[in-house]
Scaffold this motif. Sequence first.
Motif, PDB file in Angstrom:
ATOM      1  N   HIS A   5       0.832  -1.203   0.000  1.00  0.00           N
ATOM      2  CA  HIS A   5       0.000   0.000   0.000  1.00  0.00           C
ATOM      3  C   HIS A   5       0.872   1.262   0.000  1.00  0.00           C
ATOM      4  O   HIS A   5       0.647   2.200  -0.774  1.00  0.00           O
ATOM      5  CB  HIS A   5      -0.908   0.031   1.237  1.00  0.00           C
ATOM      6  CG  HIS A   5      -2.054  -0.923   1.188  1.00  0.00           C
ATOM      7  ND1 HIS A   5      -2.003  -2.160   1.775  1.00  0.00           N
ATOM      8  CD2 HIS A   5      -3.287  -0.824   0.631  1.00  0.00           C
ATOM      9  CE1 HIS A   5      -3.156  -2.783   1.600  1.00  0.00           C
ATOM     10  NE2 HIS A   5      -3.959  -1.992   0.897  1.00  0.00           N
ATOM     11  N   TYR A   8       3.017   1.666  -3.319  1.00  0.00           N
ATOM     12  CA  TYR A   8       2.197   2.103  -4.454  1.00  0.00           C
ATOM     13  C   TYR A   8       1.778   3.561  -4.282  1.00  0.00           C
ATOM     14  O   TYR A   8       1.719   4.320  -5.263  1.00  0.00           O
ATOM     15  CB  TYR A   8       0.947   1.224  -4.584  1.00  0.00           C
ATOM     16  CG  TYR A   8       1.217  -0.237  -4.898  1.00  0.00           C
ATOM     17  CD1 TYR A   8       2.501  -0.708  -5.137  1.00  0.00           C
ATOM     18  CD2 TYR A   8       0.173  -1.167  -4.944  1.00  0.00           C
ATOM     19  CE1 TYR A   8       2.755  -2.040  -5.407  1.00  0.00           C
ATOM     20  CE2 TYR A   8       0.410  -2.505  -5.221  1.00  0.00           C
ATOM     21  CZ  TYR A   8       1.697  -2.942  -5.446  1.00  0.00           C
ATOM     22  OH  TYR A   8       1.934  -4.263  -5.716  1.00  0.00           O
ATOM     23  N   SER A  30      -4.719  -1.595 -12.159  1.00  0.00           N
ATOM     24  CA  SER A  30      -5.803  -1.938 -11.231  1.00  0.00           C
ATOM     25  C   SER A  30      -5.273  -2.268  -9.844  1.00  0.00           C
ATOM     26  O   SER A  30      -5.916  -1.982  -8.832  1.00  0.00           O
ATOM     27  CB  SER A  30      -6.617  -3.106 -11.782  1.00  0.00           C
ATOM     28  OG  SER A  30      -5.809  -4.264 -11.929  1.00  0.00           O
ATOM     29  N   ALA A  31      -4.071  -2.867  -9.772  1.00  0.00           N
ATOM     30  CA  ALA A  31      -3.483  -3.196  -8.470  1.00  0.00           C
ATOM     31  C   ALA A  31      -3.179  -1.929  -7.683  1.00  0.00           C
ATOM     32  O   ALA A  31      -3.407  -1.856  -6.465  1.00  0.00           O
ATOM     33  CB  ALA A  31      -2.206  -4.015  -8.661  1.00  0.00           C
ATOM     34  N   THR A  33      -4.656   1.086  -8.184  1.00  0.00           N
ATOM     35  CA  THR A  33      -5.931   1.744  -7.883  1.00  0.00           C
ATOM     36  C   THR A  33      -6.601   1.103  -6.666  1.00  0.00           C
ATOM     37  O   THR A  33      -7.091   1.796  -5.766  1.00  0.00           O
ATOM     38  CB  THR A  33      -6.867   1.674  -9.101  1.00  0.00           C
ATOM     39  OG1 THR A  33      -6.236   2.327 -10.207  1.00  0.00           O
ATOM     40  CG2 THR A  33      -8.190   2.365  -8.808  1.00  0.00           C
ATOM     41  N   THR A  34      -6.602  -0.218  -6.629  1.00  0.00           N
ATOM     42  CA  THR A  34      -7.207  -0.930  -5.500  1.00  0.00           C
ATOM     43  C   THR A  34      -6.466  -0.630  -4.208  1.00  0.00           C
ATOM     44  O   THR A  34      -7.077  -0.381  -3.156  1.00  0.00           O
ATOM     45  CB  THR A  34      -7.207  -2.443  -5.764  1.00  0.00           C
ATOM     46  OG1 THR A  34      -7.976  -2.714  -6.940  1.00  0.00           O
ATOM     47  CG2 THR A  34      -7.791  -3.204  -4.590  1.00  0.00           C
ATOM     48  N   ALA A  35      -5.135  -0.640  -4.258  1.00  0.00           N
ATOM     49  CA  ALA A  35      -4.331  -0.380  -3.059  1.00  0.00           C
ATOM     50  C   ALA A  35      -4.589   1.027  -2.521  1.00  0.00           C
ATOM     51  O   ALA A  35      -4.706   1.226  -1.307  1.00  0.00           O
ATOM     52  CB  ALA A  35      -2.854  -0.564  -3.378  1.00  0.00           C
ATOM     53  N   LYS A  37      -7.320   2.869  -2.944  1.00  0.00           N
ATOM     54  CA  LYS A  37      -8.671   2.910  -2.364  1.00  0.00           C
ATOM     55  C   LYS A  37      -8.692   2.281  -0.974  1.00  0.00           C
ATOM     56  O   LYS A  37      -9.313   2.807  -0.045  1.00  0.00           O
ATOM     57  CB  LYS A  37      -9.654   2.186  -3.288  1.00  0.00           C
ATOM     58  CG  LYS A  37      -9.983   2.954  -4.562  1.00  0.00           C
ATOM     59  CD  LYS A  37     -10.962   2.179  -5.428  1.00  0.00           C
ATOM     60  CE  LYS A  37     -11.327   2.950  -6.686  1.00  0.00           C
ATOM     61  NZ  LYS A  37     -12.236   2.186  -7.572  1.00  0.00           N
ATOM     62  N   GLU A  38      -7.979   1.159  -0.824  1.00  0.00           N
ATOM     63  CA  GLU A  38      -7.928   0.505   0.487  1.00  0.00           C
ATOM     64  C   GLU A  38      -7.194   1.375   1.496  1.00  0.00           C
ATOM     65  O   GLU A  38      -7.584   1.459   2.668  1.00  0.00           O
ATOM     66  CB  GLU A  38      -7.239  -0.856   0.350  1.00  0.00           C
ATOM     67  CG  GLU A  38      -8.060  -1.874  -0.441  1.00  0.00           C
ATOM     68  CD  GLU A  38      -7.308  -3.176  -0.662  1.00  0.00           C
ATOM     69  OE1 GLU A  38      -6.103  -3.235  -0.320  1.00  0.00           O
ATOM     70  OE2 GLU A  38      -7.917  -4.122  -1.201  1.00  0.00           O
TER      71      GLU A  38
END
Length: 302
Positions: A5, A8, A30-31, A33-35, A37-38
């Motif tokens: 996290h 990134y 996408s990896a 973007t997801t990280a 957001k989390e």
Amino acid sequence: MNFRHVKYFVATAELGQVSRAAMELSISQSAITTAIKELEAQAGAKLFDRTAQGMELTQAGRRFLASAYRILASIEEALSPGVADEGITGTLSVAASYTVLGYFLPQHLGRLERRYPNLKIQLYELSREMIEDGLVTNRFDMAVVLTSNVNNPELSTDTLLSSQRRLWVPSGHPLLSAESVGFREISREPYIMLTVDEAAHTTLRYWNRTDYQPSVRLRTSSIEAVRSIVANGQGVTILSDMVYRPWSLEGKRIETIIPSEPVPSMNIGLAWRKGVELTPSMRLFREYFSETYQTPQSYLPR
């Protein structure tokens, strides 16, 4: 929150675009973007504003970035292989040019000092010509230089990394929405010419291979001046990723564009006198950098 996290987040914050961060880290967009957001969910705050030009840090994001750098530095220190080797002693005289000393060497000097506390590295900041002459006449043991500028046949070089050159423009610049940006389009813009470390000579060398010339508005030896002038909309420039930062001193955004026509990279590496027998300290210095840049590195703050 985990290490990925933070890694990134820092890559996206420094490069300003998810796509560039993904390319730098060799992972999917996408990896990242997801990280992010989390991470935002766990932080309970929005860390980025998503704009047409890319990802801009919010106030909370800027605060978190300072902490993220400390986290990554702590992890890097914890994962450093081995313990301090106090048996390595001696003095190593190392020359370096302005850009290398300011943007490349400091983190490595810190690691070398922690790993070899009894090895004294004596630093000298000089121009390329003075460095080359000092190596040939044995005034310096080794140098860390822009190897793309070295042309002395009496020297050996090891290129460690190549830093891509991109066009720097202010946030919101019309060229950001252009389908293709080449030397013709760039020549129509006021150009800020950096002069330090033969940057002007290098710039004109690749411009002279085209049918166009830069419309130079200002020549300056200050990278921070270039950064501020570009960020304030007074011109554009082409410089390497190694010296790129997305923010000027006033906190204004700088965006980058990959020119549609080839621009040579800036190469950084080691130089020493050809045929000289390397001392143990010289071998250790060379081996450290070879090991560092032949091994895949985690994305860490520059």
